[in-house]
Enzyme design. Structure first.
Site, PDB file in Angstrom:
ATOM      1  CD  GLN A 337      60.586  43.965  32.491  1.00  0.00           C
ATOM      2  OE1 GLN A 337      61.402  44.883  32.580  1.00  0.00           O
ATOM      3  NE2 GLN A 337      59.815  43.794  31.420  1.00  0.00           N
ATOM      4  CD  GLU A 338      56.087  40.377  35.641  1.00  0.00           C
ATOM      5  OE1 GLU A 338      54.971  40.761  35.242  1.00  0.00           O
ATOM      6  OE2 GLU A 338      56.726  39.461  35.090  1.00  0.00           O
ATOM      7  CB  SER A 339      54.100  46.088  38.890  1.00  0.00           C
ATOM      8  OG  SER A 339      54.957  45.999  40.029  1.00  0.00           O
ATOM      9  CE1 TYR A 464      59.167  39.723  32.946  1.00  0.00           C
ATOM     10  CE2 TYR A 464      60.697  37.943  33.454  1.00  0.00           C
ATOM     11  CZ  TYR A 464      59.685  38.804  33.843  1.00  0.00           C
ATOM     12  OH  TYR A 464      59.204  38.753  35.127  1.00  0.00           O
TER      13      TYR A 464
END
Length: 481
Positions: A337-339, A464
């Site tokens: 999800q972050e990168s 998120y």
């Protein structure tokens, strides 16, 4: 890394996945053996006498008896979660009723709708909770409990395959449905009343999920499934495509034997109270609030990166998760999800690396190079575990992890504000389901002006958490394949 090393690495990774699947199976089997007595997957010793109404009275069931519920093993009904505990929408609803009625409950599982209905008729169960709707034929055989959720039957086919535009376009389409289901009843009605050329194959053994997998594997062109089942399975099988609905939304209900009117009345009373208190919505929310984020391109990319990027990162996710008491697949989902598992990723705000750490956080954690995959993963795991540890002790899992994920995204201060606001509105501040509904209010002045940390885009951490949970579920399912 040389080509040979890369091949060896991927071979070893697949071997670990196979070994992990075997270990996971053993864990689930052991967990099933260790379930409490009222969760054992066994039928009662003697069949229930359907002709005696007092056998279905809650008072009778409390006197040394138990409520026997037949269900099926599926993500929309009943399953064993990653902690080895029974879970699922139907499971949680039944448990809420049983608790309200002061009843012990025993679940028995059957593989098909036909077997579930047979268990009711033969006296093996008091209640069927398995994602069922009322058909004309079932109405003649059983009593229906209260409606607790709406679904729509959908014609489901495969992307880039044969996708009919309507029932008038079904000529030559290989259609299969599970036997004795509401799907079969709907198709019969449509054939007899408007589409005489409609034809299909009925499979007496296959579940709806199995037929969806056959569509994905192109063994058949289409099948019919409830919208909830489709939504969950499209995350794992992204090429599935809804061609068209087969009618209007219809309610899911629990079915009971004809002699079970006393039990039905108890269900109606519970349903009225649980609906008024918002418990039914709250019980269903954890299973469905993150599945509406389906995007074919995103899921297809995710599958690709599981094959091409995860093999090199998996050992580090596993090691970091073990060191900090986290689930490695959840940690990997955070990283994606972050990168998207890109070690060189950088946002306009300056966060960098696989776990997208800020410079300040990296310095606090002693990380010298945020773009180093190993340092980033271990730093992100430590930071997430620390956030989870700093939450109040009375927040239990899995909510505790979801609150920590929200804090990873927006900061612990805003999470505390959201919990304060939730409590101030008379709701449960320890429940992520409740707080996630209140969180978006932090963007509204009338609410955030009186909070210690003020404004926050509260919908962002909610989405998120939804996305991380979605990626975690998909990763777990895809690796089990």
């Amino acid at each position: 890394m040389t080509v040979i090393q890369c091949i060896d690495h991927r071979a070893n990774w697949r071997l670990r996945r196979l070994s992990g699947a075997i270990v996971a199976l053993l864990v689930l089997l052991l967990a099933a053996c260790e379930q409490p007595d009222d969760e054992l997957d066994q039928p009662p010793a003697d069949p229930i006498e359907r002709s005696a109404q007092d056998r279905f009275h809650p008072d009778t069931l409390r006197q040394g008896g138990q409520l026997v519920v037949v269900t099926r093993n599926a993500p929309t009904t009943y399953f064993i979660d990653r902690h080895g505990r029974p879970a699922g929408p139907e499971h949680d609803l039944v448990r809420d009723f049983a608790q309200a009625a002061d009843l012990r409950v025993r679940f028995i599982r059957r593989n098909s709708v036909a077997e579930i209905l047979r268990a009711l008729e033969t006296g093996d169960a008091h209640l069927a909770a398995a994602g069922l709707v009322v058909t004309e034929e079932r109405e003649q055989r059983f009593l229906a409990g209260p409606a607790y959720q709406e679904v729509t039957q959908q014609m489901v086919c495969r992307r880039n395959g044969r996708i009919p535009g309507s029932l008038d376009d079904m000529d030559g389409v290989r259609l299969a449905v599970a036997a004795e289901t509401s799907y079969q009843a709907r198709l019969r009605y449509l054939r007899d009343n408007a589409h005489p050329e409609l034809s299909w194959i009925t499979d007496p053994q296959a579940s709806t999920e199995a037929l969806l997998h056959r569509v994905w594997e192109q063994q058949i062109d289409c099948t019919v499934a409830d919208s909830t089942i489709v939504a969950l399975n499209r995350r794992y099988l992204p090429e599935l495509e809804v061609a068209f609905p087969l009618g209007n939304p219809e309610p899911l209900v629990w079915l009971l034997p004809e002699a079970a009117e006393p039990l039905r009345q108890a269900l109606l009373d519970w349903h009225e109270q649980a609906t008024a208190a918002g418990r039914i919505e709250q019980l269903l929310k954890p299973y469905y609030d993150h599945v509406d984020l389906f995007d074919y391109v995103d899921v297809a990319r995710f599958r690709n990166r599981i094959e091409n990027r995860l093999p090199e990162l998996e050992p580090h996710f596993r090691e970091a998760a073990e060191q900090h008491g986290l689930d490695w697949q959840m940690l990997a989902a955070v990283g994606y999800q972050e990168s998207h598992w890109d070690a060189a990723a950088e946002s306009p705000t300056g966060v960098r690396g696989i776990m997208m750490l800020t410079r300040a956080t990296a310095e606090e954690l002693g990380i010298g190079n945020r773009t180093d995959p190993v340092q980033s993963i271990h730093g992100g795991a430590r930071y997430l575990a620390d956030l989870r540890e700093r939450l109040p002790e009375n927040i239990n899992e899995p909510d505790r992890t979801w609150f920590a994920l929200a804090a990873y995204n927006i900061g612990l201060s805003h999470v505390r504000d959201a919990r304060r606001l939730t409590l101030g509105l008379g709701r449960d501040g320890d429940s992520w389901a409740a707080v996630s509904e209140v969180f978006p209010l932090l963007a509204e002045p009338e609410y955030h002006q009186n909070l210690p940390f003020g404004y926050a885009p509260g919908n962002v951490p909610v989405q998120y958490v939804q996305r991380v949970r979605n990626y975690e579920d998909m990763l777990r399912e895809m690796m089990e394949e």
